[in-house]
Design a protein around this motif. Sequence first.
Motif, PDB file in Angstrom:
ATOM      1  N   ASN A 303       0.692  -1.335   0.144  1.00 46.22           N
ATOM      2  CA  ASN A 303      -0.066   0.023   0.006  1.00 46.22           C
ATOM      3  C   ASN A 303       0.848   1.408  -0.077  1.00 46.22           C
ATOM      4  N   THR A 304       0.088   2.356  -0.562  1.00 46.44           N
ATOM      5  CA  THR A 304       1.201   3.540  -0.572  1.00 46.44           C
ATOM      6  C   THR A 304       0.425   4.727   0.102  1.00 46.44           C
ATOM      7  N   PRO A 305       0.873   5.534   0.908  1.00 43.12           N
ATOM      8  CA  PRO A 305       2.484   5.723   1.176  1.00 43.12           C
ATOM      9  C   PRO A 305       2.987   4.625   2.278  1.00 43.12           C
ATOM     10  N   PHE A 306       1.795   4.159   3.097  1.00 48.09           N
ATOM     11  CA  PHE A 306       2.039   3.267   4.297  1.00 48.09           C
ATOM     12  C   PHE A 306       1.136   2.194   4.246  1.00 48.09           C
ATOM     13  N   ASP A 307       1.508   1.081   4.628  1.00 52.97           N
ATOM     14  CA  ASP A 307       0.672  -0.208   5.149  1.00 52.97           C
ATOM     15  C   ASP A 307      -0.429   0.421   6.190  1.00 52.97           C
ATOM     16  N   ILE A 308       0.311   0.869   7.555  1.00 54.59           N
ATOM     17  CA  ILE A 308      -0.508   1.357   8.374  1.00 54.59           C
ATOM     18  C   ILE A 308      -0.117   2.727   8.928  1.00 54.59           C
ATOM     19  N   ASP A 309      -1.153   3.498   8.804  1.00 58.52           N
ATOM     20  CA  ASP A 309      -1.061   5.074   9.094  1.00 58.52           C
ATOM     21  C   ASP A 309      -1.814   5.096  10.550  1.00 58.52           C
ATOM     22  N   ARG A 310      -1.046   5.008  11.590  1.00 60.36           N
ATOM     23  CA  ARG A 310      -1.802   5.145  12.967  1.00 60.36           C
ATOM     24  C   ARG A 310      -1.457   6.584  13.428  1.00 60.36           C
ATOM     25  N   GLU A 311      -2.535   7.622  13.428  1.00 61.39           N
ATOM     26  CA  GLU A 311      -2.333   9.118  13.567  1.00 61.39           C
ATOM     27  C   GLU A 311      -2.773   9.328  15.040  1.00 61.39           C
ATOM     28  N   ASN A 312      -3.432   8.209  15.884  1.00 67.09           N
ATOM     29  CA  ASN A 312      -3.729   8.386  17.045  1.00 67.09           C
ATOM     30  C   ASN A 312      -3.254   6.998  17.964  1.00 67.09           C
ATOM     31  N   PRO A 313      -2.319   7.022  18.700  1.00 62.61           N
ATOM     32  CA  PRO A 313      -1.560   6.123  19.513  1.00 62.61           C
ATOM     33  C   PRO A 313      -2.869   5.048  20.188  1.00 62.61           C
ATOM     34  N   GLN A 314      -3.888   5.782  20.551  1.00 63.55           N
ATOM     35  CA  GLN A 314      -4.904   4.864  21.390  1.00 63.55           C
ATOM     36  C   GLN A 314      -5.600   3.906  20.650  1.00 63.55           C
ATOM     37  N   ASN A 315      -4.989   2.961  19.822  1.00 66.50           N
ATOM     38  CA  ASN A 315      -5.399   1.949  19.188  1.00 66.50           C
ATOM     39  C   ASN A 315      -4.529   0.670  19.090  1.00 66.50           C
ATOM     40  N   ASP A 316      -4.877  -0.182  18.858  1.00 64.00           N
ATOM     41  CA  ASP A 316      -4.121  -1.447  19.247  1.00 64.00           C
ATOM     42  C   ASP A 316      -3.938  -2.342  18.016  1.00 64.00           C
ATOM     43  N   LEU A 317      -2.513  -2.753  17.627  1.00 65.32           N
ATOM     44  CA  LEU A 317      -2.176  -3.516  16.426  1.00 65.32           C
ATOM     45  C   LEU A 317      -1.642  -4.674  17.011  1.00 65.32           C
ATOM     46  N   VAL A 318      -2.278  -6.076  16.635  1.00 66.16           N
ATOM     47  CA  VAL A 318      -1.733  -7.290  17.079  1.00 66.16           C
ATOM     48  C   VAL A 318      -1.590  -8.219  16.140  1.00 66.16           C
ATOM     49  N   GLU A 319      -0.280  -8.674  15.738  1.00 63.27           N
ATOM     50  CA  GLU A 319       0.057  -9.901  15.010  1.00 63.27           C
ATOM     51  C   GLU A 319      -0.443  -9.437  13.680  1.00 63.27           C
ATOM     52  N   ASN A 320      -0.172  -8.381  13.046  1.00 62.92           N
ATOM     53  CA  ASN A 320      -0.294  -8.073  11.814  1.00 62.92           C
ATOM     54  C   ASN A 320       1.012  -8.191  10.989  1.00 62.92           C
ATOM     55  N   CYS A 321       0.603  -8.373   9.880  1.00 58.11           N
ATOM     56  CA  CYS A 321       1.989  -8.450   8.766  1.00 58.11           C
ATOM     57  C   CYS A 321       2.052  -7.405   7.931  1.00 58.11           C
ATOM     58  N   PHE A 322       3.135  -6.501   7.925  1.00 55.94           N
ATOM     59  CA  PHE A 322       3.058  -5.245   7.109  1.00 55.94           C
ATOM     60  C   PHE A 322       4.681  -4.807   7.101  1.00 55.94           C
ATOM     61  N   GLN A 323       5.065  -3.861   6.167  1.00 51.69           N
ATOM     62  CA  GLN A 323       6.336  -3.488   6.005  1.00 51.69           C
ATOM     63  C   GLN A 323       6.337  -2.043   6.396  1.00 51.69           C
ATOM     64  N   THR A 324       5.753  -1.061   5.920  1.00 54.76           N
ATOM     65  CA  THR A 324       5.575   0.390   6.224  1.00 54.76           C
ATOM     66  C   THR A 324       4.664   0.760   6.969  1.00 54.76           C
ATOM     67  N   SER A 325       5.002   1.993   8.033  1.00 55.99           N
ATOM     68  CA  SER A 325       4.277   2.502   8.816  1.00 55.99           C
ATOM     69  C   SER A 325       4.392   3.651   9.177  1.00 55.99           C
ATOM     70  N   ASN A 326       3.463   4.589   9.459  1.00 60.20           N
ATOM     71  CA  ASN A 326       3.728   6.087  10.127  1.00 60.20           C
ATOM     72  C   ASN A 326       2.847   6.165  11.458  1.00 60.20           C
ATOM     73  N   PRO A 327       3.594   6.302  12.536  1.00 60.53           N
ATOM     74  CA  PRO A 327       5.207   6.643  12.680  1.00 60.53           C
ATOM     75  C   PRO A 327       5.857   5.258  12.287  1.00 60.53           C
ATOM     76  N   SER A 328       7.114   5.489  11.830  1.00 57.39           N
ATOM     77  CA  SER A 328       7.890   4.325  11.485  1.00 57.39           C
ATOM     78  C   SER A 328       8.210   3.506  12.778  1.00 57.39           C
ATOM     79  N   GLY A 329       8.672   2.332  12.797  1.00 55.11           N
ATOM     80  CA  GLY A 329       8.657   1.459  13.718  1.00 55.11           C
ATOM     81  C   GLY A 329       7.548   0.974  14.411  1.00 55.11           C
ATOM     82  N   LEU A 330       6.373   1.038  14.067  1.00 51.61           N
ATOM     83  CA  LEU A 330       5.436   0.516  14.790  1.00 51.61           C
ATOM     84  C   LEU A 330       5.516  -1.272  14.579  1.00 51.61           C
ATOM     85  N   TYR A 331       5.147  -1.562  15.694  1.00 54.52           N
ATOM     86  CA  TYR A 331       5.373  -3.043  15.954  1.00 54.52           C
ATOM     87  C   TYR A 331       4.003  -3.915  16.501  1.00 54.52           C
ATOM     88  N   THR A 332       4.081  -5.178  16.265  1.00 48.15           N
ATOM     89  CA  THR A 332       2.960  -5.814  16.839  1.00 48.15           C
ATOM     90  C   THR A 332       3.144  -6.597  18.293  1.00 48.15           C
TER      91      THR A 332
END
Length: 360
Positions: A303-332
């Motif tokens: 996906n362009t520009p990001f696979d995940i764009d999380r503009e609010n950190p009050q959301n949970d990401l669990v066991e997803n498979c992705f390469q690019t994110s905003n902010p960078s370095g998001l992890y599951t």
Amino acid sequence: MAVFCIPGNFPTINEAVSSVAPGDTILVGNGVYSEAVAIPEAKTGIRIIADGEQVILDGNSLLEIAFNIMANNVEIKGFTIINYLTSGIRVSGPTGLIFLIGSKLIQNIIMNITRGDGITLVDSFATLIWQNRIRGVGDHAVNITGSTMNTWTIENELNGNGANGVINQTNANVGGTITRNRILANSGSGVQDNAGSNLIFANLITGNKLDGVDEASPTAAAGFGGIVANCITGNRRDGVRLDQDRTVVTGNRVLNNLGTGVLIDTNLNVVQQNVITANMNNGITLTPDAQGNLAVRNIITRNTPFDIDRENPQNDLVENCFQTSNPSGLYTSVPAPPVCSPPQNTEETFSKDATDGRDG
């Protein structure tokens, strides 16, 4: 429960409807009928069935509605309906909370409704819309409004219409199922759900000019919808847009949309085990207003520009498979698999499985 024939017993459909008793069947032979057929409240349970392959109701761009149903348990089957002004088939119950019950609209072809809908439901309950083809109408293919509930929209082709493929207009339009339809190239969204509490399951939703599916109830008490196992591809805005709370989006293929694959602008939604690939404005976007959402075990790639764009950190990401994110370095919460490859099934495979209108 007698059976009457047109033209054998009556010259017109309206004359037959006026004469038959509740529960009777009217078989309509091949021909062109320039009629606006009104089915009054007293004609409960009548069936009007096309008895041939060329049974055509033609409004000549002068008549308003081909079939105006005002009685319970009426069936309309097998007609070609063309050139009406405001609706091909209208099911309209009494005003208030008294529903018109059990209409069955089966295997009709509806085209060229100049300024209205293919099928319009107003204050109806438990309506079946099955294996119809609705093409080139001026407004919505299926317009569900008033206090209508528990609509079954199954195995229809809704193609190239002037607004949405299916729209639930009000927050009362709950309890419906939209399943195994082909919703293609409409000028609005594929499905516009302003109610919530409906199931959108196993549809092909492609090439619509706005969103594939837009969940957009205006009331905070709505939500609880399900978007499950659909192929949502090539729409000109977002694949799935969540503008209401508490929707479950699971098992879908969301591919090649010109907007975001899944845009979340609300709270407490669950996005789980979807394949979200090659969308043009992020795979998943969680806006600054989105809180308490869960994205779990999705494959989100290319996906362009990001696979995940999380503009609010009050959301949970669990066991997803992705390469690019905003902010960078998001992890599951656990390491993602080393290779993020979507299944080989594509929207073309899905399309072959979907039923294509009257021909089954």
